[in-house]
Design a protein around this motif. Structure first.
Motif, PDB file in Angstrom:
ATOM      1  N   HIS A   1       0.815  -1.209   0.000  1.00  0.00           N
ATOM      2  CA  HIS A   1       0.000   0.000   0.000  1.00  0.00           C
ATOM      3  C   HIS A   1       0.853   1.264   0.000  1.00  0.00           C
TER       4      HIS A   1
ATOM      5  N   GLN B   1     -12.318  10.179  -2.810  1.00  0.00           N
ATOM      6  CA  GLN B   1     -11.142  10.411  -3.631  1.00  0.00           C
ATOM      7  C   GLN B   1     -11.256  11.755  -4.328  1.00  0.00           C
TER       8      GLN B   1
ATOM      9  N   TYR C   1       1.733   5.550  -3.271  1.00  0.00           N
ATOM     10  CA  TYR C   1       0.645   5.018  -2.451  1.00  0.00           C
ATOM     11  C   TYR C   1      -0.298   4.252  -3.376  1.00  0.00           C
TER      12      TYR C   1
ATOM     13  N   HIS D   1      -3.709   2.557  -3.969  1.00  0.00           N
ATOM     14  CA  HIS D   1      -5.061   2.621  -3.424  1.00  0.00           C
ATOM     15  C   HIS D   1      -5.916   1.423  -3.827  1.00  0.00           C
ATOM     16  N   SER D   2      -5.465   0.663  -4.808  1.00  0.00           N
ATOM     17  CA  SER D   2      -6.244  -0.471  -5.309  1.00  0.00           C
ATOM     18  C   SER D   2      -5.327  -1.663  -5.504  1.00  0.00           C
TER      19      SER D   2
ATOM     20  N   ARG E   1      -1.108  11.682  -9.871  1.00  0.00           N
ATOM     21  CA  ARG E   1      -2.229  10.792  -9.568  1.00  0.00           C
ATOM     22  C   ARG E   1      -2.524   9.936 -10.786  1.00  0.00           C
TER      23      ARG E   1
END
Length: 280
Positions: free
Chosen positions: A60, A123, A227, A229-230, A258
């Motif tokens: 993560h 988000q 990071y 997220h999924s 992002r």
């Protein structure tokens, strides 16, 4: 698995385990590359660390400090240290070593999935961008000589790019659709590693966009954090990489990137500080 895809995975992501918690990795390389690509180190460290945690735990967060330029003439050793093993989280430290010297230090955290209908979920929305199918293809930066890559080389990843940057807007940003080519394998670790590799891109070009008179000398990544997220991302689907440089001073530029799936889901966030020096 396609032949080019199999060759890249075998060369770069199939690390050799030479002892407990010690792995050896080869390079993506070409005739004009002069040093190891930072994204390769981060992605190989991820693969090495993942080999030391349970199959249920997925990465993560990943934090990399690039300490020295990597030498393409020798493999990299990845030494994994177990910092913590808990029921929910596991932490690993990975030292990337060449000729007895540290070239990078990576700290990673893994989590056992926690799925609950009562969890908070939100988000940052995906920015508006033209559909990738309506945009012309960009030259793959991994396969142009200026970046350091030869014309045809199976030890290199193959990505397709569509530039969605609004160049009419004077801003320190880049917005690019990307997807891996010939990445039809189902190994989720390799998909995360591919995205970790490519996330070390476009930060420096975003920082330089509003400095047209800058006399460029050199640039390199100092550190890179990701990071995740999924846990179900696929690198072979279209992903929008939205990069913004929020500050530049003291020859350092900070950027945030992002990565969004085509359906608008934020799947990764990357933060990087780069060293950008003027020409002397």
């Amino acid at each position: 698995m396609a032949e080019a895809e199999r060759s890249f995975v075998k060369t770069v992501f199939r690390l050799e385990e030479i002892d407990k918690d010690l792995f050896r990795g080869d390079h993506m390389r070409s005739v004009s590359m002069t040093r190891v690509f930072g994204g390769q180190i981060a992605s190989q460290a991820l693969v090495a660390a993942q080999c030391t945690v349970s199959n249920e735990q997925t990465v993560h967060s990943l934090h990399t400090y690039f300490l020295r330029p990597g030498d393409l003439s020798v493999p990299i050793l990845y030494r994994v240290t177990h910092l913590r093993d808990g029921r929910s989280f596991a932490s690993r430290s990975v030292e990337a070593i060449q000729r007895g010297r540290f070239i990078a230090h990576v700290v990673l955290s893994f989590q056992t999935p926690e799925i609950s209908s009562s969890s908070i979920v939100h988000q940052v929305p995906m920015p508006r961008a033209p559909d990738p199918d309506t945009l012309e293809a960009m030259i793959d930066p991994f396969r142009v000589r200026g970046f350091g890559v030869s014309e045809s080389n199976d030890s290199l990843p193959s990505f397709e790019f569509r530039d969605a940057t609004n160049f009419a807007e004077w801003a320190a940003t880049r917005r690019v659709w990307l997807k891996a080519v010939n990445a039809s394998f189902d190994n989720s670790i390799f998909h995360s590693a591919l995205l970790a590799l490519i996330s070390d891109s476009f930060f420096i070009s975003a920082a330089l966009r509003t400095h047209s008179s800058f006399q460029f000398g050199m640039a390199t990544s100092l550190d890179h954090s990701i990071y995740f997220h999924s846990t179900s991302v696929r690198a072979d689907d279209w992903i929008l990489f939205d990069v913004e440089s929020s500050r530049a001073s003291n020859n350092r530029a900070l950027g945030t990137g992002r990565l969004y799936a085509r359906d608008g889901t934020l799947i990764m966030t990357a933060v990087q500080e780069a060293l950008i020096r003027p020409k002397l």
